[in-house]
Design an enzyme around this catalytic site. Sequence first.
Site, mmCIF file in Angstrom:
data_model
loop_
_atom_site.group_PDB
_atom_site.id
_atom_site.type_symbol
_atom_site.label_atom_id
_atom_site.label_comp_id
_atom_site.label_asym_id
_atom_site.label_seq_id
_atom_site.Cartn_x
_atom_site.Cartn_y
_atom_site.Cartn_z
ATOM 1 N N TRP A 179 0.703 -1.539 -0.222
ATOM 2 C CA TRP A 179 0.425 -0.056 0.229
ATOM 3 C C TRP A 179 0.875 1.621 0.175
ATOM 4 O O TRP A 179 1.860 1.134 0.911
ATOM 5 C CB TRP A 179 -0.987 -0.287 1.112
ATOM 6 C CG TRP A 179 -1.495 1.508 1.190
ATOM 7 C CD1 TRP A 179 -3.153 2.118 -0.003
ATOM 8 C CD2 TRP A 179 -1.621 2.440 1.947
ATOM 9 N NE1 TRP A 179 -3.062 2.925 0.254
ATOM 10 C CE2 TRP A 179 -1.677 3.720 1.828
ATOM 11 C CE3 TRP A 179 -0.402 2.900 2.931
ATOM 12 C CZ2 TRP A 179 -2.754 4.548 2.205
ATOM 13 C CZ3 TRP A 179 -0.320 3.840 3.755
ATOM 14 C CH2 TRP A 179 -0.899 5.244 3.499
ATOM 15 N N GLU A 220 -3.074 -2.788 -2.562
ATOM 16 C CA GLU A 220 -3.917 -2.362 -2.203
ATOM 17 C C GLU A 220 -3.852 -1.132 -2.237
ATOM 18 O O GLU A 220 -3.404 -0.134 -2.540
ATOM 19 C CB GLU A 220 -3.766 -2.156 -0.696
ATOM 20 C CG GLU A 220 -4.741 -1.807 0.022
ATOM 21 C CD GLU A 220 -4.288 -1.861 1.855
ATOM 22 O OE1 GLU A 220 -3.327 -1.982 1.983
ATOM 23 O OE2 GLU A 220 -5.394 -0.630 3.203
ATOM 24 N N LYS A 222 -7.210 2.541 -3.054
ATOM 25 C CA LYS A 222 -7.558 3.611 -1.351
ATOM 26 C C LYS A 222 -8.646 4.290 -2.279
ATOM 27 O O LYS A 222 -7.924 4.548 -3.533
ATOM 28 C CB LYS A 222 -6.566 4.050 -0.732
ATOM 29 C CG LYS A 222 -7.397 4.759 0.369
ATOM 30 C CD LYS A 222 -6.144 5.151 1.490
ATOM 31 C CE LYS A 222 -6.302 5.811 2.486
ATOM 32 N NZ LYS A 222 -5.746 5.877 2.987
ATOM 33 N N ASP A 253 -9.565 -3.418 1.355
ATOM 34 C CA ASP A 253 -9.564 -2.623 2.670
ATOM 35 C C ASP A 253 -10.839 -2.232 2.136
ATOM 36 O O ASP A 253 -11.498 -1.313 2.028
ATOM 37 C CB ASP A 253 -8.380 -1.688 3.032
ATOM 38 C CG ASP A 253 -8.599 -1.137 4.020
ATOM 39 O OD1 ASP A 253 -10.144 -1.356 4.393
ATOM 40 O OD2 ASP A 253 -7.576 -1.062 5.047
ATOM 41 N N HIS A 256 -11.949 1.238 2.200
ATOM 42 C CA HIS A 256 -11.133 2.384 1.231
ATOM 43 C C HIS A 256 -12.042 2.803 0.163
ATOM 44 O O HIS A 256 -11.619 1.952 -1.077
ATOM 45 C CB HIS A 256 -9.325 1.809 0.462
ATOM 46 C CG HIS A 256 -8.404 1.651 1.522
ATOM 47 N ND1 HIS A 256 -7.449 0.952 1.387
ATOM 48 C CD2 HIS A 256 -8.795 2.534 2.732
ATOM 49 C CE1 HIS A 256 -6.265 1.817 2.435
ATOM 50 N NE2 HIS A 256 -7.504 2.312 3.512
ATOM 51 N N HIS A 280 -8.526 -6.074 4.155
ATOM 52 C CA HIS A 280 -8.639 -5.613 5.192
ATOM 53 C C HIS A 280 -9.736 -5.758 6.039
ATOM 54 O O HIS A 280 -10.261 -4.329 5.486
ATOM 55 C CB HIS A 280 -7.512 -4.404 5.372
ATOM 56 C CG HIS A 280 -6.295 -4.711 5.237
ATOM 57 N ND1 HIS A 280 -4.732 -4.129 5.130
ATOM 58 C CD2 HIS A 280 -5.214 -5.543 4.875
ATOM 59 C CE1 HIS A 280 -4.013 -4.185 4.854
ATOM 60 N NE2 HIS A 280 -4.126 -5.046 4.683
ATOM 61 N N ASP A 288 -12.877 6.483 5.961
ATOM 62 C CA ASP A 288 -11.602 5.886 6.397
ATOM 63 C C ASP A 288 -10.945 6.082 7.757
ATOM 64 O O ASP A 288 -9.870 5.648 7.775
ATOM 65 C CB ASP A 288 -10.072 5.729 5.687
ATOM 66 C CG ASP A 288 -9.172 4.568 5.034
ATOM 67 O OD1 ASP A 288 -9.796 3.868 5.966
ATOM 68 O OD2 ASP A 288 -8.876 4.359 5.297
ATOM 69 N N ASP A 290 -11.350 3.896 10.268
ATOM 70 C CA ASP A 290 -10.266 2.655 11.205
ATOM 71 C C ASP A 290 -10.629 2.030 12.454
ATOM 72 O O ASP A 290 -9.560 2.098 13.447
ATOM 73 C CB ASP A 290 -8.498 2.685 10.875
ATOM 74 C CG ASP A 290 -7.811 2.968 9.308
ATOM 75 O OD1 ASP A 290 -8.770 1.665 8.530
ATOM 76 O OD2 ASP A 290 -7.706 3.082 8.770
ATOM 77 N N ASP A 320 -6.959 -4.482 9.707
ATOM 78 C CA ASP A 320 -6.482 -3.255 9.257
ATOM 79 C C ASP A 320 -8.026 -2.351 10.612
ATOM 80 O O ASP A 320 -8.284 -1.272 9.843
ATOM 81 C CB ASP A 320 -6.504 -2.401 8.577
ATOM 82 C CG ASP A 320 -5.761 -1.456 7.980
ATOM 83 O OD1 ASP A 320 -5.146 -0.924 9.375
ATOM 84 O OD2 ASP A 320 -5.343 -0.852 6.881
#
Length: 412
Positions: A179, A220, A222, A253, A256, A280, A288, A290, A320
């Site tokens: 990433w 990955e 995004k 992810d 993303h 992820h 995003d 997380d 993640d």
Amino acid sequence: MGYENAKAAFADWGVDTDDAIKRLGTVPISMHCWQGDDVVGFEQKTGSSGGGIQATGNHPGRARNPDELRADLEFAYSMIPGTHRLNLHAMYMDTDEAPDRDEIEYRHFEPWVDWAKAQGIGLDFNPTFFAHAKADDNLTLSHPDAGIRDFWIEHGARTREIAARIGSELGSTCVNNIWAPDGYKDIPIDRMAARQRLEASLDAMLAVQHSPEMMRDAVESKLFGIGVEACTVGSHEFYMGYAIRKGTLLCLDMGHFHPTENIADKLSAVALSLPQILLHVSRPMRWDSDHVILQNDDILAMAHELVSANLLDRTFIGLDFFDATISRTAAWVIGVRNMQKALLRALLTPWERLRAAEDKLDFTARLTLTEEFKDMPFGAVWDEFCAGLETPSGLALINELEAYQAKVASRG
Ligand code: RNT
Ligand code: ZN
């Protein structure tokens, strides 16, 4: 409800709880090291985390060195049923030397491998294309300056070599996930040139073939990040095409994409073109962000798709998220257990009945079945799973998590 009663209740629906428990025990979750220290890492130099992925919060107990992080991980694994993996980033080197990113070698990570051997767990790996002076412009592999691109290509190539060695030392395939934060804050003039540079850099980085038994590459994408609002060079379309053409894994992810997109829906779509997928699993809240994953509809839908589309054997499940406002060990434990709980629910689903209703276009029956099934005693099966693997649940778990947090709270 006790397990025997739950087992009988599921059997009425044609579901074998023992089979589900057995299957769940074979699914490793790759736990991300960076939840333990707020994505800071252990390099000798200091700097901001960069790349728009800073953790927020200042809860006491952040792991400040590899030994503290390993102690926290050992505790977390002991609270999670089954055998799992650790997902390590290159910035988590364990060495007295101070190699720059283009100088890292296997020996700088050897203590992690020795530890993983002792723990009986596998490792995954990642190049770190952020938190470095040469990434301050949020341009690395796609930087217009060839010297900077070469620096990052060398870093990436070295992580692949290290990942291959880790995989062979542990006898377990190491996924190396790429990433890069590359993008532009404001509207770029030449998106194509940036994407061509990223593609050429990736090609150079992936030029050496490593045994797929030892290591596998993942890429990955995004949608955007803080500081790269206008354009992310490695977008979804970019990496999906790249992964299909070059035979790498595609990493999805959950944070993303556009916030209303259903990431679970993508699994069966991309799986038709890609032999393997990396996840992820994360919880984006409006963006995003997380957050620690919950047992919410998004996670349940991911697990549903993994089981329904029979993708468990060709998907690597990584987590993640990073929340520094709560106990970091509790964040790991709750997050991994929630992923497992979601998988257990999917494994306990009466698929044949549901498919039959759908194939007959009997959407009423499909709706009635899914909604009535939500009241089944999943908790009793989960408790049986935990007990069989000597892992606490409920109040016992809460006590353990609190006691460990109290132990690490005095860290400066
Ligand atoms: C960043 C990506 C990436 C990182 C880790 C630390 O937006 O999700 O996976 O979170 O590599
Ligand atoms: Zn990610």
